[in-house]
Design a protein around this motif. Structure first.
Motif, PDB file in Angstrom:
ATOM      1  N   ILE A 107       0.864  -1.175   0.000  1.00  0.00           N
ATOM      2  CA  ILE A 107       0.000   0.000   0.000  1.00  0.00           C
ATOM      3  C   ILE A 107       0.901   1.225   0.000  1.00  0.00           C
ATOM      4  O   ILE A 107       1.862   1.297   0.766  1.00  0.00           O
ATOM      5  N   GLY A 108       0.600   2.189  -0.823  1.00  0.00           N
ATOM      6  CA  GLY A 108       1.388   3.412  -0.857  1.00  0.00           C
ATOM      7  C   GLY A 108       1.680   3.850  -2.274  1.00  0.00           C
ATOM      8  O   GLY A 108       0.989   3.462  -3.218  1.00  0.00           O
ATOM      9  N   ASN A 109       2.719   4.649  -2.418  1.00  0.00           N
ATOM     10  CA  ASN A 109       3.125   5.149  -3.721  1.00  0.00           C
ATOM     11  C   ASN A 109       3.329   3.967  -4.662  1.00  0.00           C
ATOM     12  O   ASN A 109       3.996   3.000  -4.297  1.00  0.00           O
TER      13      ASN A 109
ATOM     14  N   GLY B 233       8.149  -7.376  -2.084  1.00  0.00           N
ATOM     15  CA  GLY B 233       8.224  -8.511  -1.180  1.00  0.00           C
ATOM     16  C   GLY B 233       7.630  -9.731  -1.872  1.00  0.00           C
ATOM     17  O   GLY B 233       6.561  -9.656  -2.454  1.00  0.00           O
ATOM     18  N   LEU B 234       8.337 -10.826  -1.817  1.00  0.00           N
ATOM     19  CA  LEU B 234       7.901 -12.075  -2.464  1.00  0.00           C
ATOM     20  C   LEU B 234       7.861 -13.187  -1.417  1.00  0.00           C
ATOM     21  O   LEU B 234       8.617 -13.154  -0.460  1.00  0.00           O
TER      22      LEU B 234
END
Length: 70
Positions: A42-44, A65-66
């Protein structure tokens, strides 16, 4: 998690030279082969910017992130 220097779709990059279909597909294939899923965030929408004047600006989502299911 890390900086992969690749994008998963065309909408993850604005400005500069466009990634080719092949580059994007090879990164997707690698993640599939390794059984990795993008966790999202969530975010830019962009995690990197070259911080240049607008006509030369490039923004990309390079950090992600994976995880796998095991």
């Amino acid at each position: 998690m890390g900086d992969f220097n690749e994008v998963l779709s065309f909408n993850e990059k604005v400005g500069g030279r466009a990634r080719t279909d092949r580059q994007i597909q090879e990164f997707r294939d690698l993640l599939d082969e390794c059984g990795l899923l993008d966790l999202g965030y969530i975010g830019n929408p962009f995690t990197w910017c070259n911080k240049r004047e607008p006509q030369h600006s490039i923004s990309e989502r390079l950090d992600r992130g994976l995880a796998n299911l095991t």
